[in-house]
Design a protein around this motif. Structure first.
Motif, PDB file in Angstrom:
ATOM      1  N   GLU A  55       0.843  -1.201   0.000  1.00  0.00           N
ATOM      2  CA  GLU A  55       0.000   0.000   0.000  1.00  0.00           C
ATOM      3  C   GLU A  55       0.879   1.252   0.000  1.00  0.00           C
ATOM      4  OE1 GLU A  55      -0.219  -2.664   1.907  1.00  0.00           O
ATOM      5  OE2 GLU A  55      -2.284  -3.410   1.820  1.00  0.00           O
ATOM      6  N   ARG A  56       2.016   1.178   0.711  1.00  0.00           N
ATOM      7  CA  ARG A  56       2.931   2.323   0.814  1.00  0.00           C
ATOM      8  C   ARG A  56       3.590   2.611  -0.525  1.00  0.00           C
ATOM      9  NH1 ARG A  56       5.883   1.042   5.735  1.00  0.00           N
ATOM     10  NH2 ARG A  56       3.865   1.607   6.597  1.00  0.00           N
ATOM     11  N   ILE A  57       3.966   1.593  -1.262  1.00  0.00           N
ATOM     12  CA  ILE A  57       4.586   1.797  -2.580  1.00  0.00           C
ATOM     13  C   ILE A  57       3.568   2.477  -3.512  1.00  0.00           C
ATOM     14  CG2 ILE A  57       5.500   0.635  -4.645  1.00  0.00           C
ATOM     15  CD1 ILE A  57       6.619  -1.561  -2.711  1.00  0.00           C
ATOM     16  N   SER A  84      10.698  -8.716  -2.830  1.00  0.00           N
ATOM     17  CA  SER A  84      12.127  -8.455  -2.730  1.00  0.00           C
ATOM     18  C   SER A  84      12.433  -7.682  -1.442  1.00  0.00           C
ATOM     19  CB  SER A  84      12.576  -7.695  -3.980  1.00  0.00           C
ATOM     20  OG  SER A  84      13.776  -7.040  -3.776  1.00  0.00           O
ATOM     21  N   LYS A  85      11.589  -6.694  -1.136  1.00  0.00           N
ATOM     22  CA  LYS A  85      11.767  -5.925   0.113  1.00  0.00           C
ATOM     23  C   LYS A  85      11.687  -6.838   1.339  1.00  0.00           C
ATOM     24  CE  LYS A  85       9.861  -3.856   3.776  1.00  0.00           C
ATOM     25  NZ  LYS A  85       8.763  -4.205   4.683  1.00  0.00           N
ATOM     26  N   THR A  86      10.752  -7.773   1.329  1.00  0.00           N
ATOM     27  CA  THR A  86      10.609  -8.697   2.465  1.00  0.00           C
ATOM     28  C   THR A  86      11.878  -9.542   2.616  1.00  0.00           C
ATOM     29  OG1 THR A  86       8.219  -8.758   2.202  1.00  0.00           O
ATOM     30  CG2 THR A  86       9.193 -10.572   3.447  1.00  0.00           C
ATOM     31  N   THR A 124       2.264  -5.808   9.312  1.00  0.00           N
ATOM     32  CA  THR A 124       3.452  -6.249   8.588  1.00  0.00           C
ATOM     33  C   THR A 124       3.317  -7.708   8.124  1.00  0.00           C
ATOM     34  OG1 THR A 124       5.860  -5.880   8.607  1.00  0.00           O
ATOM     35  CG2 THR A 124       4.952  -7.153  10.417  1.00  0.00           C
ATOM     36  N   THR A 125       4.126  -8.083   7.156  1.00  0.00           N
ATOM     37  CA  THR A 125       4.107  -9.419   6.566  1.00  0.00           C
ATOM     38  C   THR A 125       4.487 -10.489   7.599  1.00  0.00           C
ATOM     39  OG1 THR A 125       4.703  -8.420   4.469  1.00  0.00           O
ATOM     40  CG2 THR A 125       5.218 -10.762   4.705  1.00  0.00           C
ATOM     41  N   PRO A 126       3.793 -11.654   7.619  1.00  0.00           N
ATOM     42  CA  PRO A 126       4.085 -12.685   8.625  1.00  0.00           C
ATOM     43  C   PRO A 126       5.568 -13.050   8.722  1.00  0.00           C
ATOM     44  CG  PRO A 126       2.106 -13.269   7.419  1.00  0.00           C
ATOM     45  CD  PRO A 126       2.632 -12.016   6.776  1.00  0.00           C
TER      46      PRO A 126
HETATM   47  C1  XBP Z   1       3.563  -1.311  10.314  1.00  0.00           C
HETATM   48  C2  XBP Z   1       3.667  -1.043   8.892  1.00  0.00           C
HETATM   49  C3  XBP Z   1       4.290  -2.013   8.032  1.00  0.00           C
HETATM   50  C4  XBP Z   1       5.753  -1.938   7.777  1.00  0.00           C
HETATM   51  C5  XBP Z   1       6.078  -2.715   6.507  1.00  0.00           C
HETATM   52  O1  XBP Z   1       2.391  -0.744  10.868  1.00  0.00           O
HETATM   53  O2  XBP Z   1       3.136  -0.075   8.435  1.00  0.00           O
HETATM   54  O3  XBP Z   1       3.699  -1.792   6.812  1.00  0.00           O
HETATM   55  O4  XBP Z   1       6.156  -0.607   7.605  1.00  0.00           O
HETATM   56  O5  XBP Z   1       5.590  -3.982   6.514  1.00  0.00           O
HETATM   57  P1  XBP Z   1       1.863  -1.220  12.300  1.00  0.00           P
HETATM   58  P2  XBP Z   1       5.314  -4.768   5.123  1.00  0.00           P
HETATM   59  O6  XBP Z   1       3.024  -1.118  13.240  1.00  0.00           O
HETATM   60  O7  XBP Z   1       0.795  -0.227  12.668  1.00  0.00           O
HETATM   61  O8  XBP Z   1       1.324  -2.618  12.172  1.00  0.00           O
HETATM   62  O9  XBP Z   1       6.227  -4.220   4.085  1.00  0.00           O
HETATM   63  O10 XBP Z   1       5.579  -6.222   5.418  1.00  0.00           O
HETATM   64  O11 XBP Z   1       3.865  -4.547   4.752  1.00  0.00           O
END
Ligand code: XBP
Ligand code: MG
Length: 253
Positions: A55-57, A84-86, A124-126
């Motif tokens: 979503e950030r990208i 790739s970021k993960t 964030t990703t598991p």
């Molecule tokens: C955390 C985030 C995450 C990380 C990136 O928010 O915003 O998106 O920045 O994680 P919170 P991914 O602490 O409120 O859960 O790249 O794995 O999405």
């Protein structure tokens, strides 16, 4: 209702992961893909408005890099960059570069001895959660938490309340039996949206956020030899966060 469970956010709460972790990994992924994008410390603070890396990208392209000629298959492009970021982020975690914030290990350990149930509710990703827990708590770190709710497990990420609602449902607990620990405005909007009392520990990216709904706002959980500063709320005579203070905060109206 007596306190049964602590529900922890990850990024910014358990560890300071954003500036020197996620941000760095995003930039590594961009470089690897041959992109000249560079997310500075300052720009990244603005991009944190949006939770979730994919979503950030997308948000970056829509608001900060509108010139970029987007590929036709934009979703796949973003998914590839994010994978790739993960990889880069978990590699970084495996170097041990990102420690837990002060007080976190002590609170988790005390909570376990006190028979409190633990869970994680994060966007964030598991794989990022596994990597952080293994590298800070040890190989069995994940088993400390009864539920790890992360990433795309719910479609609407924070500030939507869904990730907290999901976590409580999975534990068969009501909101008044739990307390949330968060660091950001998106985080507290999510937890308050799920009717949870919320403890805030701020960091450099979130100190200007609106935490008016928090039960207490601290600069860190602190340690006995490293006292916290109370930014808002009442910590009584405590100088660091512990289970007794968490229970007191939970019982307050
Ligand atoms: C955390 C985030 C995450 C990380 C990136 O928010 O915003 O998106 O920045 O994680 P919170 P991914 O602490 O409120 O859960 O790249 O794995 O999405
Ligand atoms: Mg957070």
């Amino acid at each position: 209702m007596a306190l049964q469970a602590l529900l922890f956010d990850v990024d910014g709460t358990l560890a300071d992961t954003e500036r020197d972790g996620h941000r760095v990994a995003f930039n590594q992924a961009f470089a690897e893909a041959g992109l000249d994008w560079d997310w500075s410390v300052e720009l990244y603070g603005k991009l944190l408005t949006v939770t979730g890396g994919k979503e950030r990208i997308r948000y970056y392209l829509e608001h900060y890099n509108t010139e970029f000629k987007r590929p036709e298959a934009l979703d796949e492009f973003i998914i590839g960059l994010h994978q790739s970021k993960t990889r880069h982020y978990t590699d970084l975690l495996n170097t041990g570069a990102i420690p837990l914030r002060p007080g976190v290990l002590r609170i988790l350990t005390e909570a376990r001895s006190a028979g409190l149930r633990l869970a994680i509710a994060t966007t964030t990703t598991p794989a990022n959660v596994s990597g952080l827990l293994k590298n800070t708590l040890g190989e069995d770190g994940e088993s400390w938490f009864e539920v790890i709710a992360a990433g795309d497990i719910v479609p609407a990420k924070k500030p939507a309340p869904d990730i907290y609602t999901y976590t409580m449902q999975a534990m068969s607990l009501r909101a008044d039996e739990c307390i949330a620990l968060e660091d950001s405005e998106n985080g507290i909007r999510s937890s308050i949206g799920a009717d949870l009392k919320t403890i805030i520990t701020i960091n450099d990216y979130t100190r200007g956020h609106d935490f008016s709904d928090a039960a207490i706002v601290l600069d860190s959980f602190g340690e006995p030899d490293q006292p916290f500063t109370v930014i808002a709320g009442d910590a009584g005579d405590k100088t660091c966060m512990d289970i007794e203070l968490i229970k007191t905060v939970h019982e307050r109206n």
